[in-house]
Design a protein around this motif. Structure first.
Motif, PDB file in Angstrom:
ATOM      1  N   LEU A 131       1.135  -1.086   0.150  1.00 28.60           N
ATOM      2  CA  LEU A 131       0.066   0.209   0.497  1.00 28.60           C
ATOM      3  C   LEU A 131       0.707   1.327   0.067  1.00 28.60           C
ATOM      4  O   LEU A 131       0.694   2.107  -1.069  1.00 28.60           O
ATOM      5  N   GLN A 132       1.593   0.947   0.824  1.00 27.93           N
ATOM      6  CA  GLN A 132       2.684   1.851   1.233  1.00 27.93           C
ATOM      7  C   GLN A 132       3.627   2.810  -0.232  1.00 27.93           C
ATOM      8  O   GLN A 132       4.198   3.773  -0.817  1.00 27.93           O
ATOM      9  N   GLY A 133       3.533   1.398  -1.366  1.00 27.00           N
ATOM     10  CA  GLY A 133       4.154   1.611  -2.575  1.00 27.00           C
ATOM     11  C   GLY A 133       3.174   2.211  -3.916  1.00 27.00           C
ATOM     12  O   GLY A 133       3.557   2.621  -4.774  1.00 27.00           O
ATOM     13  N   ILE A 134       2.491   2.750  -3.824  1.00 24.86           N
ATOM     14  CA  ILE A 134       1.235   2.950  -4.454  1.00 24.86           C
ATOM     15  C   ILE A 134       1.318   4.925  -4.253  1.00 24.86           C
ATOM     16  O   ILE A 134       0.859   5.010  -3.609  1.00 24.86           O
ATOM     17  N   PRO A 135       1.629   5.222  -5.407  1.00 24.55           N
ATOM     18  CA  PRO A 135       1.376   6.484  -5.555  1.00 24.55           C
ATOM     19  C   PRO A 135       0.547   7.619  -4.922  1.00 24.55           C
ATOM     20  O   PRO A 135      -0.514   6.908  -5.799  1.00 24.55           O
ATOM     21  N   THR A 136       0.547   8.369  -4.553  1.00 27.54           N
ATOM     22  CA  THR A 136      -0.474   9.173  -4.189  1.00 27.54           C
ATOM     23  C   THR A 136      -1.385   9.500  -4.904  1.00 27.54           C
ATOM     24  O   THR A 136      -2.486  10.429  -5.235  1.00 27.54           O
ATOM     25  N   GLU A 137      -0.117  10.354  -5.555  1.00 32.57           N
ATOM     26  CA  GLU A 137      -1.476  10.948  -6.957  1.00 32.57           C
ATOM     27  C   GLU A 137      -2.527  10.195  -7.632  1.00 32.57           C
ATOM     28  O   GLU A 137      -3.068  10.512  -8.296  1.00 32.57           O
ATOM     29  N   LEU A 138      -2.156   8.994  -7.685  1.00 31.74           N
ATOM     30  CA  LEU A 138      -2.877   7.939  -8.882  1.00 31.74           C
ATOM     31  C   LEU A 138      -4.135   8.387  -7.248  1.00 31.74           C
ATOM     32  O   LEU A 138      -5.593   8.279  -8.108  1.00 31.74           O
ATOM     33  N   TYR A 139      -4.331   8.703  -6.040  1.00 29.23           N
ATOM     34  CA  TYR A 139      -5.675   8.904  -4.952  1.00 29.23           C
ATOM     35  C   TYR A 139      -6.117  10.135  -5.748  1.00 29.23           C
ATOM     36  O   TYR A 139      -7.165   9.777  -5.626  1.00 29.23           O
ATOM     37  N   ASP A 140      -5.193  10.947  -5.947  1.00 25.58           N
ATOM     38  CA  ASP A 140      -5.327  12.255  -5.626  1.00 25.58           C
ATOM     39  C   ASP A 140      -6.245  12.498  -7.437  1.00 25.58           C
ATOM     40  O   ASP A 140      -7.364  12.777  -7.557  1.00 25.58           O
ATOM     41  N   ALA A 141      -5.688  11.715  -8.350  1.00 24.92           N
ATOM     42  CA  ALA A 141      -5.981  12.027  -9.243  1.00 24.92           C
ATOM     43  C   ALA A 141      -8.001  10.953  -9.259  1.00 24.92           C
ATOM     44  O   ALA A 141      -8.922  11.352 -10.105  1.00 24.92           O
TER      45      ALA A 141
END
Lengths: 290, 313
Positions: free
Chosen positions: B198-208
């Motif tokens: 989970l920590q490897g998932i870039p936050t930009e993806l969530y923001d998008a």
């Protein structure tokens, strides 16, 4: 105005989400905590109290004597020492030989390397029971039954595949320039390993030592099959024996078994308390990109 | 990774090995020696010997007698416990593996928030996985005692007239083992692996996703879960291999009972080998079992090609 409404509703939703998360975390927390707390509580009760109609979470008078009894009724201290002995034989073995193996895979391009690496990883897939029977026969013929050799030899011959894999991943993160600089200074690969690579591997080696400790401390099947003499039992086999053995006194002995379970768990929790971050770093270190 | 296992630079045409390559070979195999001894002495050798034994009748005292494929034929046709122990093992794995994988993923998602006190929860969730299996089984046998265990006392207090007999009831014995397994592993290594994922998932993806109007469920469904598929796959493969080999839990809790209800395949092999000393037959069972596990693992790897999403591919 519309924008204001929007942000306040987002804030509200976030607030609700936070509460839901806490509720779920608490439910899960109770699921994990109650058996742990019950172990401590019941290990300090008399068996009559343990079987009372309304369970007591706080023992009426804590029966510290239960813990004494575990050590006097059965040789529990001896069993713990035996487990520790196996751990202390295996840790240096794994640290040395798994590192050698990992170093070979991480730093040398020898012929057949890919094949050996695939074979190494595939040993993780083969169930232990397949090799267990012939290994038992091998050790039986070598008269190693009822000794700790079957339980410790493997760790001096490369350790487990997972640990080799983990260490290899770690060595690969160490810049090769360090090796090359040492070569220029005239160091040979053995020297490079021991005076450059291994000192840098300290966190990985601590992780491996902890994994080895957990594996040995938990292992039931190995000592159960290989050790016959009661005084040579490990804590895991000993606790199981205490559960089933005939004793003239103390039946039921649920409260004492709980004390035994607690005693056996304390060293693991103590280690966790002092080296918490290493318990999780193995996972992160291996990178899990098989 | 690809770089590290690039093919060795051997001059194939002229069959001459450069001094540099010779050095690589020398040191490579030098450092590999302990593992090679172990690999052949404790793994390949014994594996082949057990393959040989699987075609014999061998009771340890007298020497093995060759009986061709009789062990294999017998196991499919004469052994009453063969199919039942196999299906019991399958039942245990089919129920426990998805529950542990999805459960630990769910807990990891809960923990992957910046809430106050989250480390306390993480530590608490992890602690049961540190309890040695023998200790946790003994604990749950007492917790789940049908007459005066804490669980049934609570269930009766909640008004349940006839709570389950757990380990004492052949219908409930496997669910009881699964319960112990869940307690001891939901917050353990698998959860930590998921947290790392989970920590490897870039936050930009969530923001998008948020900008596109995705709520938290949609973000989990369309961002988190697809990106966690490699982790789900890894945990499932290891979970299946582990669950199929369950021995200690079933042995310590019930010794395969009551009424053979927890008589798993590993117990069956153990009983034949170390109690009846039917080493040949046990070796045949073990080889069959190994083939099943390898086949299942390869099958999962196959399926994963279609279902696992690797970032950056």
């Amino acid at each position: 105005m519309a924008l204001n409404n929007n942000t306040s509703s987002i804030r509200q939703r976030r607030y609700v989400g936070r509460i839901v998360t806490y509720v779920l975390l608490t439910i899960a927390g109770l699921f994990f905590a109650i058996p742990l707390l019950w172990t401590i509580s019941s290990s300090l009760q008399t068996w009559q109290e343990l079987r009372s109609y309304v369970p007591h979470f706080i023992p009426e008078t804590p029966q510290w004597n239960n813990y004494v009894q575990v050590f006097t009724l059965v040789p529990f201290a001896r069993w713990m020492v035996n487990s520790l002995t196996i751990v202390l034989i295996n840790i240096p073995g794994t640290i040395l030989t798994a590192t050698l193996t990992a170093y070979a895979f991480a730093r040398f391009n020898f012929v057949g390397k890919n094949v050996w690496f695939v074979l190494l990883l595939s040993t993780m897939m083969i169930p232990a029971i397949v090799t267990f029977i012939p290994q038992y026969l091998l050790f039986f013929n070598l008269k190693f039954i009822d000794t700790y050799i079957p339980l410790t030899l493997g760790s001096w011959l490369g350790g487990s595949a997972f640990m080799v894999f983990l260490l290899r991943q770690f060595i690969m993160t160490i810049p090769r320039e360090l090796d090359e600089a040492a070569i220029v200074d005239g160091a040979n690969p053995v020297r490079i390993l021991f005076s450059i690579i291994m000192p840098l591997m300290k966190p990985a080696l601590v992780t491996v030592a902890i994994l080895q400790f957990l594996a040995d401390w938990n292992d039931f099947f190995g000592p159960f099959i290989y050790i016959n003499t009661m005084l040579k039992y490990t804590a895991a086999v000993g606790l199981r024996t205490f559960q089933t053995m005939a004793l003239e006194i103390t039946d039921p002995r649920d409260h004492l078994l709980m004390a035994g379970a607690a005693i056996m768990t304390i060293p693991v929790l103590a280690l966790f308390a002092v080296a918490q971050r290493y318990f999780v770093s193995g996972v992160v270190m291996s990178g899990l990109k098989l | 990774m690809a770089n590290a296992i690039s093919p060795p630079k051997v001059l194939t045409g002229r069959r001459r090995v450069s001094p540099a390559q010779r050095r690589q070979n020398l040191y490579g195999y030098l450092f590999l020696t302990p593992w090679l001894i172990g690999f052949f002495g404790l793994f390949v050798g014994p594996g082949l010997y057990s393959f040989f034994l699987s075609f014999t009748k061998y009771d340890v005292i007298s020497s093995p007698v060759f009986i061709a494929t009789r062990n294999y034929v017998d196991m499919f046709t004469k052994d009453d416990l063969f199919w039942s122990s196999l299906s019991r093992t399958a039942y245990y794995a089919i129920v426990s593996v998805p529950l542990t994988v999805l459960g630990s993923m769910f807990l990891a998602i809960l923990l992957n928030t910046q809430l106050r006190g989250i480390t306390v929860f993480r530590t608490l969730f992890f602690m049961p996985s540190l309890v040695p299996i023998v200790a946790s089984i003994i604990l749950f046998k007492i917790l789940l005692n049908s007459d005066f265990g804490l669980v049934n006392t609570a269930l009766r207090g909640l008004g349940m007239q006839d709570p389950p007999g757990w380990f004492a009831d052949s219908r409930w014995s496997i669910p009881s083992l699964i319960l112990v397994r869940l307690w001891g592993s939901l917050g353990g290594t698998q959860m930590i692996i998921f947290l790392a994922g989970l920590q490897g998932i870039p936050t930009e993806l969530y923001d998008a996703a948020s900008i596109d109007g995705a709520g938290s469920w949609h973000r989990i469904r369309h961002v988190t879960i697809p990106l966690l598929t490699p982790t789900i796959f890894f945990n499932t493969v290891l979970g299946v291999i582990g669950a199929l080999q369950t021995f200690a839990a079933a042995f310590i809790a019930t010794e395969g009972g009551p009424n053979f209800s927890t008589w798993f395949f590993a117990l069956h092999i153990w009983k034949q080998a170390f109690d009846y000393f039917n080493m040949g037959y046990a070796a045949a069972l073990a080889w069959f079992f190994a083939l099943v596990i390898v086949a299942l693992t390869l099958l999962q790897m196959r399926l994963s090609k279609r279902m696992v999403f690797y970032m950056g591919e």
